[in-house]
Scaffold this motif. Structure first.
Motif, short mmCIF file in Angstrom:
data_model
loop_
_atom_site.label_atom_id
_atom_site.label_comp_id
_atom_site.label_asym_id
_atom_site.label_seq_id
_atom_site.Cartn_x
_atom_site.Cartn_y
_atom_site.Cartn_z
N ASP A 112 0.85 -1.19 0.00
CA ASP A 112 0.00 0.00 0.00
C ASP A 112 0.89 1.24 0.00
O ASP A 112 1.37 1.67 1.05
CB ASP A 112 -0.90 0.00 1.24
N PRO A 113 1.13 1.83 -1.19
CA PRO A 113 2.02 2.99 -1.25
C PRO A 113 1.52 4.19 -0.46
O PRO A 113 2.30 5.11 -0.17
CB PRO A 113 2.10 3.30 -2.75
N ALA A 114 0.24 4.21 -0.10
CA ALA A 114 -0.30 5.34 0.66
C ALA A 114 -0.23 5.13 2.16
O ALA A 114 -0.58 6.03 2.92
CB ALA A 114 -1.75 5.59 0.24
N HIS A 115 0.26 3.95 2.59
CA HIS A 115 0.37 3.71 4.03
C HIS A 115 1.31 4.74 4.65
O HIS A 115 2.37 5.03 4.10
CB HIS A 115 0.91 2.30 4.27
N VAL A 119 4.97 6.04 3.16
CA VAL A 119 5.17 7.42 2.70
C VAL A 119 6.34 8.07 3.41
O VAL A 119 7.23 8.68 2.79
CB VAL A 119 3.88 8.25 2.90
N SER A 120 6.39 7.95 4.75
CA SER A 120 7.47 8.60 5.51
C SER A 120 8.82 7.95 5.21
O SER A 120 9.84 8.64 5.12
CB SER A 120 7.17 8.55 7.02
N SER A 121 8.83 6.63 5.05
CA SER A 121 10.10 5.94 4.79
C SER A 121 10.66 6.29 3.42
O SER A 121 11.88 6.37 3.23
CB SER A 121 9.91 4.42 4.91
N ARG A 122 9.80 6.48 2.44
CA ARG A 122 10.27 6.77 1.08
C ARG A 122 10.89 8.15 0.95
O ARG A 122 11.54 8.45 -0.04
CB ARG A 122 9.13 6.60 0.09
N ARG A 123 10.71 8.99 1.96
CA ARG A 123 11.39 10.29 1.93
C ARG A 123 12.88 10.11 2.17
O ARG A 123 13.68 10.95 1.77
CB ARG A 123 10.81 11.21 3.01
N ARG A 124 13.27 9.02 2.84
CA ARG A 124 14.67 8.83 3.23
C ARG A 124 15.28 7.57 2.63
O ARG A 124 16.49 7.39 2.70
CB ARG A 124 14.76 8.72 4.76
N VAL A 128 11.63 0.48 -0.43
CA VAL A 128 11.00 0.31 0.88
C VAL A 128 10.04 -0.87 0.88
O VAL A 128 9.21 -1.02 -0.04
CB VAL A 128 10.26 1.59 1.29
N ARG A 129 10.14 -1.72 1.90
CA ARG A 129 9.19 -2.81 2.14
C ARG A 129 8.70 -2.70 3.58
O ARG A 129 9.47 -2.36 4.48
CB ARG A 129 9.85 -4.17 1.91
N VAL A 130 7.42 -2.98 3.77
CA VAL A 130 6.80 -2.82 5.09
C VAL A 130 6.02 -4.09 5.42
O VAL A 130 5.28 -4.61 4.59
CB VAL A 130 5.86 -1.60 5.13
N TRP A 131 6.23 -4.57 6.65
CA TRP A 131 5.48 -5.72 7.16
C TRP A 131 4.72 -5.30 8.42
O TRP A 131 5.24 -4.53 9.23
CB TRP A 131 6.41 -6.87 7.52
N ALA A 132 3.53 -5.83 8.56
CA ALA A 132 2.73 -5.59 9.76
C ALA A 132 2.70 -6.86 10.60
O ALA A 132 2.59 -7.97 10.08
CB ALA A 132 1.31 -5.17 9.39
N ALA A 133 2.82 -6.69 11.91
CA ALA A 133 2.63 -7.77 12.87
C ALA A 133 1.57 -7.30 13.86
O ALA A 133 1.25 -6.11 13.90
CB ALA A 133 3.93 -8.08 13.60
N GLU A 134 1.03 -8.19 14.63
CA GLU A 134 0.03 -7.77 15.60
C GLU A 134 0.66 -6.82 16.61
O GLU A 134 1.53 -7.18 17.39
CB GLU A 134 -0.54 -8.99 16.34
N GLY A 135 0.27 -5.55 16.51
CA GLY A 135 0.78 -4.54 17.44
C GLY A 135 1.98 -3.77 16.95
O GLY A 135 2.45 -2.87 17.64
N GLY A 136 2.50 -4.09 15.75
CA GLY A 136 3.71 -3.38 15.30
C GLY A 136 3.91 -3.41 13.80
O GLY A 136 3.20 -4.11 13.06
N VAL A 137 4.90 -2.63 13.37
CA VAL A 137 5.25 -2.50 11.95
C VAL A 137 6.76 -2.59 11.81
O VAL A 137 7.51 -2.06 12.65
CB VAL A 137 4.76 -1.15 11.37
#
Length: 223
Positions: A112-115, A119-124, A128-137
């Protein structure tokens, strides 16, 4: 052959550091986005496309311990004024080797590029790859000089359970065999403890200088 910032960081990830001779090495920026100051034990590296003679002269003019001059607020202010850049904070650089095996946590990769975290990570960072876990990212991406960087975020309701440590460790299993870097604010003791418990070792400090967003009075845009 002149060392690049990538060369220096790759060596540091494997425990090989610049000579502790009290010196400062100035190297070109690895990209228009990436500039900054990287302090190791008794040796600093400054990545900038500014004149190295100006850098060394400005350092000599600092009224402080020479070993601390590159992280002195007056020098950093002069460097930002000279380059038209801004900084966030001075972070502790930590790094860990890759680990074999699959992550023990149940992770769902987000496409989800709008997550907000994407968005914040792609500034730096790139790739970028993002994983979700229960309670965290968990975020992985290529930052300064192409190094693989991790960031983790734990929800308030999931804190004090070791989830930050587990996410940081999972990054080592998702790195594809590469060392993983994490930058932690020196005052963020909770995060520092989590990364150290996950096997990340402090190797120095850094302050990154980013191009200012285009606005009134600023002629440069963020890369």
């Amino acid at each position: 052959m002149t060392e690049t910032l990538r060369d220096i960081l790759e060596a540091a990830a494997h425990g090989i550091f610049p000579a502790p001779d009290g010196g400062t090495t100035v190297v070109p920026q690895p990209s228009p986005r990436d500039a900054g100051v990287f302090a190791f034990t008794a040796h600093s590296v400054i990545a900038t496309d500014e004149d190295p003679d100006w850098v060394h002269a400005t350092l000599r003019a600092q009224d402080c311990d020479a070993l601390a001059a590159t992280m002195n607020a007056r020098f950093l202010t002069a460097l930002m004024d000279r380059t038209g850049r801004e900084s966030d904070t001075i972070d502790v650089m930590t790094v860990a080797s890759a680990l074999p095996g699959e992550p023990p946590l149940a992770l769902t990769e987000l496409d989800d590029p709008a997550h907000p975290r994407v968005v914040s990570s792609r500034r730096r960072r790139d790739e970028v790859r993002v994983w979700a876990a229960e309670g965290g990212v968990l975020v992985l991406g290529r930052g300064v000089a192409g190094r693989l960087e991790v960031a983790v975020e734990v929800g308030e309701e999931a804190r004090h359970r070791g989830l930050g440590r587990e996410l940081a460790r999972c990054a080592r299993q998702l790195s594809g065999g590469e060392p993983v870097w994490a930058q932690v604010s020196a005052g963020n003791a909770r995060s520092m403890r989590a990364f150290q418990a996950a096997g990340y070792r402090p190797v120095g400090s850094e302050v990154l200088l980013s191009a200012r967003p285009r606005s009134a009075g600023c002629s440069r845009s963020r890369s």
